[in-house]
Design a protein around this motif. Structure first.
Motif, mmCIF file in Angstrom:
data_model
loop_
_atom_site.group_PDB
_atom_site.id
_atom_site.type_symbol
_atom_site.label_atom_id
_atom_site.label_comp_id
_atom_site.label_asym_id
_atom_site.label_seq_id
_atom_site.Cartn_x
_atom_site.Cartn_y
_atom_site.Cartn_z
ATOM 1 N N VAL A 79 0.863 -1.178 0.000
ATOM 2 C CA VAL A 79 0.000 0.000 0.000
ATOM 3 C C VAL A 79 0.896 1.224 0.000
ATOM 4 O O VAL A 79 1.839 1.301 0.793
ATOM 5 C CB VAL A 79 -0.916 0.029 1.240
ATOM 6 C CG1 VAL A 79 -1.744 1.298 1.261
ATOM 7 C CG2 VAL A 79 -1.801 -1.172 1.299
ATOM 8 N N ASP A 80 0.603 2.171 -0.878
ATOM 9 C CA ASP A 80 1.369 3.415 -0.936
ATOM 10 C C ASP A 80 0.761 4.394 0.066
ATOM 11 O O ASP A 80 -0.203 5.102 -0.236
ATOM 12 C CB ASP A 80 1.326 3.994 -2.346
ATOM 13 C CG ASP A 80 2.262 5.174 -2.517
ATOM 14 O OD1 ASP A 80 2.945 5.540 -1.542
ATOM 15 O OD2 ASP A 80 2.310 5.722 -3.625
ATOM 16 N N LEU A 81 1.331 4.428 1.280
ATOM 17 C CA LEU A 81 0.791 5.279 2.342
ATOM 18 C C LEU A 81 1.053 6.758 2.084
ATOM 19 O O LEU A 81 0.246 7.607 2.452
ATOM 20 C CB LEU A 81 1.410 4.883 3.690
ATOM 21 C CG LEU A 81 1.097 3.479 4.187
ATOM 22 C CD1 LEU A 81 1.861 3.192 5.464
ATOM 23 C CD2 LEU A 81 -0.387 3.318 4.408
ATOM 24 N N ALA A 82 2.174 7.068 1.453
ATOM 25 C CA ALA A 82 2.536 8.467 1.236
ATOM 26 C C ALA A 82 1.582 9.155 0.264
ATOM 27 O O ALA A 82 1.325 10.350 0.389
ATOM 28 C CB ALA A 82 3.965 8.559 0.724
ATOM 29 N N ASN A 83 1.048 8.418 -0.706
ATOM 30 C CA ASN A 83 0.217 9.030 -1.743
ATOM 31 C C ASN A 83 -1.234 8.555 -1.730
ATOM 32 O O ASN A 83 -1.977 8.859 -2.653
ATOM 33 C CB ASN A 83 0.829 8.764 -3.123
ATOM 34 C CG ASN A 83 2.235 9.298 -3.210
ATOM 35 O OD1 ASN A 83 2.497 10.419 -2.809
ATOM 36 N ND2 ASN A 83 3.146 8.483 -3.709
ATOM 37 N N SER A 84 -1.629 7.811 -0.709
ATOM 38 C CA SER A 84 -2.984 7.273 -0.665
ATOM 39 C C SER A 84 -3.987 8.361 -0.275
ATOM 40 O O SER A 84 -3.840 9.007 0.760
ATOM 41 C CB SER A 84 -3.053 6.142 0.363
ATOM 42 O OG SER A 84 -4.395 5.760 0.572
ATOM 43 N N PRO A 85 -5.024 8.569 -1.095
ATOM 44 C CA PRO A 85 -6.044 9.567 -0.736
ATOM 45 C C PRO A 85 -6.945 9.096 0.409
ATOM 46 O O PRO A 85 -7.644 9.900 1.010
ATOM 47 C CB PRO A 85 -6.851 9.725 -2.032
ATOM 48 C CG PRO A 85 -6.605 8.486 -2.803
ATOM 49 C CD PRO A 85 -5.251 7.985 -2.402
ATOM 50 N N SER A 86 -6.914 7.803 0.740
ATOM 51 C CA SER A 86 -7.775 7.264 1.786
ATOM 52 C C SER A 86 -7.219 7.472 3.186
ATOM 53 O O SER A 86 -7.968 7.402 4.153
ATOM 54 C CB SER A 86 -7.989 5.769 1.566
ATOM 55 O OG SER A 86 -8.497 5.554 0.284
ATOM 56 N N LEU A 112 6.626 4.099 10.669
ATOM 57 C CA LEU A 112 6.947 2.976 9.792
ATOM 58 C C LEU A 112 8.090 3.313 8.843
ATOM 59 O O LEU A 112 8.330 2.577 7.883
ATOM 60 C CB LEU A 112 5.707 2.564 8.979
ATOM 61 C CG LEU A 112 4.520 2.057 9.780
ATOM 62 C CD1 LEU A 112 3.329 1.846 8.879
ATOM 63 C CD2 LEU A 112 4.870 0.781 10.514
ATOM 64 N N GLY A 113 8.785 4.405 9.091
ATOM 65 C CA GLY A 113 9.831 4.878 8.186
ATOM 66 C C GLY A 113 10.850 3.824 7.803
ATOM 67 O O GLY A 113 11.265 3.746 6.653
ATOM 68 N N GLY A 114 11.252 2.980 8.734
ATOM 69 C CA GLY A 114 12.252 1.955 8.443
ATOM 70 C C GLY A 114 11.747 0.848 7.544
ATOM 71 O O GLY A 114 12.531 0.136 6.914
ATOM 72 N N ARG A 115 10.437 0.687 7.460
ATOM 73 C CA ARG A 115 9.866 -0.390 6.644
ATOM 74 C C ARG A 115 9.345 0.096 5.302
ATOM 75 O O ARG A 115 8.905 -0.714 4.486
ATOM 76 C CB ARG A 115 8.698 -1.040 7.398
ATOM 77 C CG ARG A 115 9.161 -1.821 8.607
ATOM 78 C CD ARG A 115 8.093 -2.736 9.073
ATOM 79 N NE ARG A 115 7.665 -3.642 8.012
ATOM 80 C CZ ARG A 115 6.944 -4.726 8.212
ATOM 81 N NH1 ARG A 115 6.568 -5.047 9.413
ATOM 82 N NH2 ARG A 115 6.581 -5.490 7.200
ATOM 83 N N LEU A 116 9.341 1.395 5.090
ATOM 84 C CA LEU A 116 8.771 1.939 3.857
ATOM 85 C C LEU A 116 9.777 1.935 2.715
ATOM 86 O O LEU A 116 10.963 2.157 2.921
ATOM 87 C CB LEU A 116 8.299 3.377 4.091
ATOM 88 C CG LEU A 116 7.164 3.567 5.083
ATOM 89 C CD1 LEU A 116 6.864 5.034 5.254
ATOM 90 C CD2 LEU A 116 5.919 2.822 4.647
ATOM 91 N N THR A 117 9.286 1.703 1.516
ATOM 92 C CA THR A 117 10.071 1.808 0.295
ATOM 93 C C THR A 117 9.335 2.770 -0.618
ATOM 94 O O THR A 117 8.247 2.448 -1.100
ATOM 95 C CB THR A 117 10.207 0.433 -0.394
ATOM 96 O OG1 THR A 117 10.724 -0.497 0.546
ATOM 97 C CG2 THR A 117 11.110 0.515 -1.593
ATOM 98 N N ASP A 118 9.893 3.944 -0.806
ATOM 99 C CA ASP A 118 9.256 4.996 -1.607
ATOM 100 C C ASP A 118 7.846 5.298 -1.120
ATOM 101 O O ASP A 118 6.917 5.476 -1.908
ATOM 102 C CB ASP A 118 9.224 4.605 -3.091
ATOM 103 C CG ASP A 118 10.613 4.470 -3.672
ATOM 104 O OD1 ASP A 118 11.516 5.168 -3.185
ATOM 105 O OD2 ASP A 118 10.781 3.668 -4.607
#
Length: 139
Positions: A42-49, A62-68
């Motif tokens: 799931v793209d959390l940074a760009n999700s409108p939801s 969750l910064g350590g687990r995020l990829t882009d």
């Protein structure tokens, strides 16, 4: 997918990205033919939801687990793809809920009481005496 938390929200199915591949490890007849391993992203940074009030907290925690800006969970413990899909969905919901949970209360530093310190010293003395008795007797 419903995400519990202080402000519950729903991630629509269209924002979930699924990938399937073969699970590793031993298997039976279908081991090389079934794609039972599941990756859910799931793209959390760009999700409108994701509400803006929660997005910053999710990205920070969750910064350590995020990829882009996207979080990915993997499930391959079940033999069927359907059960792995359910496990991945549950794992993602739990991960997001823990990231949104409030911080635990700050610990107030305390000191051991005088009696507790004395008990510790007495126990160390007793153990030392016991170990000395295990040695060879003096002639």
């Amino acid at each position: 997918m419903a995400v519990p938390g202080p402000e519950p929200f729903v991630l629509p199915e269209g924002e979930l990205r699924w990938r399937f591949s073969r699970s590793s490890g031993p298997g039976g007849q279908g081991v090389n033919t079934t794609d039972s391993r599941v990756e859910l992203s799931v793209d959390l940074a760009n999700s409108p939801s994701v509400p803006d009030s929660l997005r910053e907290r999710l990205l920070r925690r969750l910064g350590g687990r995020l990829t882009d800006g996207a979080i990915t969970v993997v499930a391959s413990e079940h033999r069927s793809q359907l059960r792995n899909r359910e496990a991945a969905r549950d794992r993602l919901a739990g991960l997001l809920a823990r990231a949104l949970a409030p911080d635990p209360p700050q610990r107030r530093p305390t000191r051991p009481s005088a009696r507790a310190r004395q008990r510790r010293v007495d126990e160390k003395t007793r153990r030392g005496r016991l170990k000395r008795l295990r040695g060879r007797p003096d002639d």
